[in-house]
Motif scaffolding. Structure first.
Motif, PDB file in Angstrom:
ATOM      1  N   ALA A  57       1.034  -1.130  -0.125  1.00  0.00           N
ATOM      2  CA  ALA A  57      -0.087   0.118   0.051  1.00  0.00           C
ATOM      3  C   ALA A  57       0.942   1.225   0.032  1.00  0.00           C
ATOM      4  O   ALA A  57       0.692   2.206  -0.890  1.00  0.00           O
ATOM      5  CB  ALA A  57      -0.878  -0.079   1.247  1.00  0.00           C
ATOM      6  N   LEU A  58       1.824   1.429   0.804  1.00  0.00           N
ATOM      7  CA  LEU A  58       2.877   2.220   0.871  1.00  0.00           C
ATOM      8  C   LEU A  58       3.403   2.456  -0.518  1.00  0.00           C
ATOM      9  O   LEU A  58       3.563   3.367  -1.031  1.00  0.00           O
ATOM     10  CB  LEU A  58       3.811   2.294   1.916  1.00  0.00           C
ATOM     11  CG  LEU A  58       3.402   2.306   3.430  1.00  0.00           C
ATOM     12  CD1 LEU A  58       4.268   1.914   4.583  1.00  0.00           C
ATOM     13  CD2 LEU A  58       2.934   3.961   3.682  1.00  0.00           C
ATOM     14  N   PHE A  59       4.036   1.558  -1.001  1.00  0.00           N
ATOM     15  CA  PHE A  59       4.669   1.365  -2.224  1.00  0.00           C
ATOM     16  C   PHE A  59       3.644   2.110  -3.359  1.00  0.00           C
ATOM     17  O   PHE A  59       4.142   2.871  -3.942  1.00  0.00           O
ATOM     18  CB  PHE A  59       5.165  -0.096  -2.418  1.00  0.00           C
ATOM     19  CG  PHE A  59       5.529  -0.109  -3.955  1.00  0.00           C
ATOM     20  CD1 PHE A  59       6.275   0.556  -4.726  1.00  0.00           C
ATOM     21  CD2 PHE A  59       4.718  -1.150  -4.732  1.00  0.00           C
ATOM     22  CE1 PHE A  59       6.590   0.614  -6.201  1.00  0.00           C
ATOM     23  CE2 PHE A  59       5.067  -1.433  -5.966  1.00  0.00           C
ATOM     24  CZ  PHE A  59       5.958  -0.630  -6.952  1.00  0.00           C
ATOM     25  N   MET A  60       2.538   1.550  -3.533  1.00  0.00           N
ATOM     26  CA  MET A  60       1.878   1.911  -4.487  1.00  0.00           C
ATOM     27  C   MET A  60       1.505   3.305  -4.465  1.00  0.00           C
ATOM     28  O   MET A  60       1.260   4.199  -5.377  1.00  0.00           O
ATOM     29  CB  MET A  60       0.744   1.007  -4.875  1.00  0.00           C
ATOM     30  CG  MET A  60       1.268  -0.552  -5.369  1.00  0.00           C
ATOM     31  SD  MET A  60       0.134  -1.554  -6.119  1.00  0.00           S
ATOM     32  CE  MET A  60      -0.634  -2.088  -4.733  1.00  0.00           C
ATOM     33  N   SER A  61       0.974   3.686  -3.260  1.00  0.00           N
ATOM     34  CA  SER A  61       0.538   5.257  -3.021  1.00  0.00           C
ATOM     35  C   SER A  61       1.461   6.065  -3.244  1.00  0.00           C
ATOM     36  O   SER A  61       1.216   7.033  -3.877  1.00  0.00           O
ATOM     37  CB  SER A  61      -0.250   5.331  -1.608  1.00  0.00           C
ATOM     38  OG  SER A  61      -1.256   4.483  -1.134  1.00  0.00           O
TER      39      SER A  61
END
Lengths: 691, 691
Positions: free
Chosen positions: A615-619
């Motif tokens: 989630a952190l990577f993609m956001s």
């Protein structure tokens, strides 16, 4: 408890009253431009259509789930008491309904604020900012008010925190589909509009000739306003529910710790009201600064108020206050580090923009790399805050350590009203920019709207980091809630209790590996959904430009067929959202019946860890690409039309479903799976293959 | 033990003898084309230069590490016995030296096999295949022989499995840098050559005018031959070492379980020899089929031989045989599922190729999505094999369950000789294709070389999946080895022993979140290294085409400056490889001194889980893009030169560092971190902040 109950109800009443005041304030602002009125009503109609159909589908889903819940929870109906079953089912349905209402309110006010913000921008920045921000605040106050009201009502009526998990599950299962459905809708329209409009035809963003332009604006509303609202409603309820499960266990009923949870939640609401009321920007001021200033104000007010109440209330512990404070401060820090990776005045965005000169492969590679790196500070922040909360509260006695982590989550989420207001501000001003363009309000107005929009984008990256951090802490405490639920079932069955989940236990390990794969598969399904859907819409847009005479040339009176595009986005979103959500729940059930309660502990852990990372990577990667494109468009690295710009647009297109569909939906996926596990723990304890 | 020792030494001797035979067989094949001889000597010289400089840097690093190891391991030198320190240090150095020699041998034979394969392709497919495959087999046999020889020598001399962990750490620390350094080198050259040659100038791959073409061929050797060899040497040693640590604990010295580890490893070697000897392809046969057939032969022979020995040897347990068999079979299944996602005759590659029609953003989005999904079957396979091995062996008594997992890893790696042979075959035939092009051997020869190359690519995807699966099981058993090491230290210190690593313990949880971030950051550093380096090389290539007159036009006698490109790739690789490796080790040390032994347990788990997920994702997505590009180039979806082709090339360029730099290096990173943790466990047990 009594004074706290009064405090909570007063806070909720104040929030609703303030929200109503703000709503009418927004409504009072002038909106006279015919073209804007027309487009804005098109947007509202589109959003209504989508929401009606989405809620229709979800109502059937919720109905089916309610039947299963009624039959199986808290234990198979042939073993349990009927009243318990009715209570859980009613709580579940209440959760879905309140979440839906909060989303609906957001759409309602966003759709009337956008046009008024556009006209406000014709006057000055100050007015336009206030309209946009106050529009968003209505949503923020509604979400926060409904979540506190729902939680306190369920707990006062049933006095049983397990029922609360049912309420929370209702909220999160609706959020899962609202976020995923809205996310697919918004990115279908956005990607398709950009690809055909900006890239193929070279017409500006928000050009009214583009048949997808209304769908794009509708998407902002259903994805970012309704979806994000449902997401944070869900996180907030889940954080309170898991804290209350533990506080009830500590208090042996309603006591000081339970009171503390409500008191802090109510004070968070009050702090948000104060923060919202203070938000102002000067005539030539900086809207990003104004949004951040109100966030910091809210944070400071919350810390001060909770300190005062902790000082005077009997039984409130300073160590627990410390845990909340740590959670809140770490949340703000995560927001700031996210900003470092996604703000175009900082070096990372510039580097990605520079890499775009060598072609789109380098845009992607550098964005992926920095996206990966950006996960580290947030993961470390969550790790450190959980460790600190634990160390602070462990000396209070058994069970307090996990309660401390739950209170860190409550602390982090206390300013969620402010966060949602900032977040809902984004799509309102984004829409306003589009309306200013379509209404022909002139360059200066568009420039002001652009400035407001850019602040919205910057703040959006920060609030997303915050939302993910908060979800991270919440699900850690849900892991604790799961353990206490499963032990209750195990002791009822006369089986050995769990003391923890040992990594070296093969069933736990089995669960971890499967759990870690789920967020990846879930994201992939959503991205493929957008992908498929956007390709359908691209075909439709090309068809319209080919077949509708005079459309490309912008001939007077020739209009594209907006509705077909909205229809494609709607149908596709509804078709694609269900399988991804069901896959996550089915995997939980499968692992539980194969490996038993321990495997589910591992499953939740794997799910949390890989979910947070992805989630952190993609956001962040998505935010980074978006702003790198904007940076190039502002005239850097060759500016608009250069090869670097084309590469940056490719990055942005890849980033769109990363940041607005998959990334933020993972949060909700984790919460849903955690709550489903807690609710089903009785079944897993009773029946499993190797458990 | 004695018969097993004799068996092992005989197997090693047979492997070496067979390798020498194959080497001279390859050498005997004709190689007469002048241009090929010239280019092939350029490739050998380039590889030599790089290896010499790389090993120079690594020797200094290994020297420094050896000093630290001497001072600190197995415990600080002021507490321990001098002889132990000397033994660990010597074992560490032996591990690095054997790994380096195995890599060197691979390069040596690959560099003489490539030209001969090219000329063999002038005769027929059968001959060319045999030369390529036998060249690769020399490497496979050398790696397997050295690893078994090293492990058995260390154990017989010291009779202490902890010393073996030192040997394994030597192998894996060298592998980390060899894989990362080689990976950066090869992709720098490949990406830069493709971008300038294929995309900008439209000249064919391997065109001798391209200044990066020799560097590209050197890269295949140093990255895929030496790097992959070091990687699998390391996995193989680590799997044996962790199995032996546990078997020694079970046997209380050298006993039946220890004998079983050696016996199985020796039988794996024998099975590989048989498999290699059987590899044949008909004159018009299918090389992919031939490679797969030898893998299946090896698998079957291994299962049969181990069953026979288990039947007749005293003390060998059928349940442990079962665990090895499960490991091996799951390894093969992981290979097959990888194939499904990356083979261009299967639907997924076709879908990504089709998505490329809508632009490169869709190539990326669909590749990322299927890459994510492809991780699930492999993760589930590892989970299931660990669970089965555990369930099979747990009834044998305490400690056997973890030993079973270690033996599953040994089983999976038993056919590693075959795997490396297949893997080293890839770059040899890839080089051969380039040489055939540069030597002007005619279209039919190039077509045959192409066919061989395509088989190499397909098989490579499968072997990579296999390597990752094996590393996964190995590190799970290393987690067990870590626990027994740390408990030894804790009991010496009179502290409470660990019974496991509970997820609900905040220090464990802290470790998990940090550990999970490391593979992401590590990959990002490598990808950024390739990115930076490739941009430097692109500039240089453009400079040469601009400044060297007649180069672009292909004027007779005008040659590009190949050496400068090799120099850039070398310098860059050496500059970028050290920080990434040190970061991973530094994080381990930091978490250990902050959170103590429990935090390290969590750290290793987080590292394994996210490392496996990301490694599978990146390797498979990269393979998928590579083959999607090849599929388009074969004339589908518009074929060469179409927009879909451009998009597919972008996908391939993104995929290159995914699949050949970051993805496979993660394996090694996990192993290094696991071994470092085991070796440092004494220090963490003695000194830590919150442990």
């Amino acid at each position: 408890m009594q004074p706290v109950v009064i405090l909570s109800f007063s806070a909720v009443a104040a929030a609703f009253a303030f929200a109503v005041y703000l709503y009418f304030w927004v409504k009072k602002q002038p909106c006279e431009n015919k073209r804007i009125l027309e487009v804005s009503s098109l947007i509202r109609a589109g959003a209504d259509t989508f929401m009606k159909r989405e809620y229709g589908v979800l109502a059937r889903f919720a109905g089916a789930a309610a039947v299963l819940i009624f039959l199986l929870l808290p234990e198979p109906i042939w073993n349990g008491r009927l009243s318990d079953h009715i209570a859980v089912t009613a709580a579940y349905l209440a959760g879905t309904v309140l979440s839906a209402i909060a989303g609906k309110i957001g759409i309602l006010v966003a759709a009337s604020a956008n046009g008024r913000t556009a006209e406000g921008a014709g006057k000055n920045l100050k007015t336009a900012f206030l309209i946009g921000f106050r529009g968003g605040s209505v949503m923020g106050l509604a979400v926060l008010g409904f979540s506190l009201l729902g939680v306190i009502a369920v707990l006062l009526i049933t006095a049983d925190a397990t029922i609360l998990l049912g309420f929370s599950f209702g909220a999160s299962s609706l959020a899962l589909f609202a976020k995923a459905g809205g996310g697919i809708f918004t990115k279908t329209a956005d990607v398709a509009a950009d690809l055909t409009g900006k890239v193929e035809l070279g017409i500006p963003e928000d050009d009214p000739r583009n048949p997808a332009v209304i769908a794009d604006n509708v998407g902002d509303n259903v994805g970012d306003v309704a979806g994000m609202g449902a997401d944070l409603f869900d996180s907030n309820v889940a954080a309170m529910a898991s804290a209350l499960v533990m506080s009830q266990a500590l208090d042996g009923g309603l006591g000081a710790n339970t009171a503390m949870v409500f008191c802090y939640a109510a004070l968070g609401l009050i702090a948000s009201i104060i923060g919202i009321a203070c938000a102002r920007v000067g005539k030539k001021g900086n809207p990003t600064g104004a949004l951040n200033a109100s966030t910091y104000t809210t944070t400071a007010v919350f810390l001060a108020l909770t300190a005062i109440f902790t000082c005077f209330f009997e039984g409130f512990q300073w160590r627990i206050w410390g845990a909340s404070a740590v959670g809140l401060i770490v949340g703000v820090i995560i927001g700031i580090t996210t900003d470092y990776f996604t703000d175009d005045s900082k070096p990372i965005v510039k580097r990605v923009a520079h890499a775009s000169r060598s072609g789109s492969a380098f845009t992607i590679l550098s964005g992926v790399s920095y996206g990966f790196i950006s996960a580290l500070p947030a993961m470390a922040g969550i790790a450190v805050s959980a460790l600190c909360a634990w160390l602070l509260c462990a000396p209070l006695g058994e069970g307090y350590a996990l309660f401390g982590i739950a209170m860190a989550a409550v602390g982090m989420l206390s300013i969620v009203g402010m966060i949602i207001s900032n977040d809902a501000y984004g799509p309102i001003v984004d829409n306003a920019r589009g309306l200013a363009e379509m209404g022909g309000l002139g360059e200066e107005t568009i420039r002001i709207a652009d400035e407001l929009d850019s602040a919205g984008n910057t703040v959006k990256a920060v609030t997303k980091g915050f939302a993910i951090g908060a979800a991270g802490l919440t699900v850690i405490s849900l892991l604790g809630a799961y353990m206490s639920e499963v032990n209750e079932s195990l002791s009822a069955l006369g089986k050995e209790l769990l003391t923890g989940f040992d990594i070296m236990d093969p069933t736990v390990f089995f669960g971890i590996l499967i759990g870690a794969s789920i967020p990846a598969v879930f994201s992939a399904m959503l991205i493929l959904g957008v992908d498929k859907n956007a390709q359908r819409m691209v075909e439709e847009i090309r068809r319209q430009f080919r077949e509708i005479r005079g459309l490309k040339e912008g001939k007077e009176g020739v209009k594209p067929d907006y509705d077909t595009c909205i229809g494609i986005a709607t149908d596709g979103a509804l078709k694609e959202l269900i399988p991804a959500g069901l896959m996550a729940i089915a995997a939980t059930v499968l692992v539980g019946f194969i490996g038993g309660p321990s495997a589910i502990g591992g499953f939740l852990l794997g799910n949390i860890v890989s979910g947070l990372l992805l989630a952190l990577f993609m956001s962040n990667a998505g935010g980074l690409w978006d702003n790198a494109k904007k940076y190039v468009e502002a005239g850097n690295e060759g500016g608009k039309g250069s090869d670097a710009h084309k590469a940056a647009v490719t990055g942005d297109t890849v980033g769109d479903p990363f940041k607005d569909t998959a990334g933020p939906s993972i949060n909700t996926q984790i919460t849903v799976v955690s709550l489903a596990a807690s609710l089903l723990s009785g079944l897993f304890a009773a029946f499993s293959l190797f458990g």
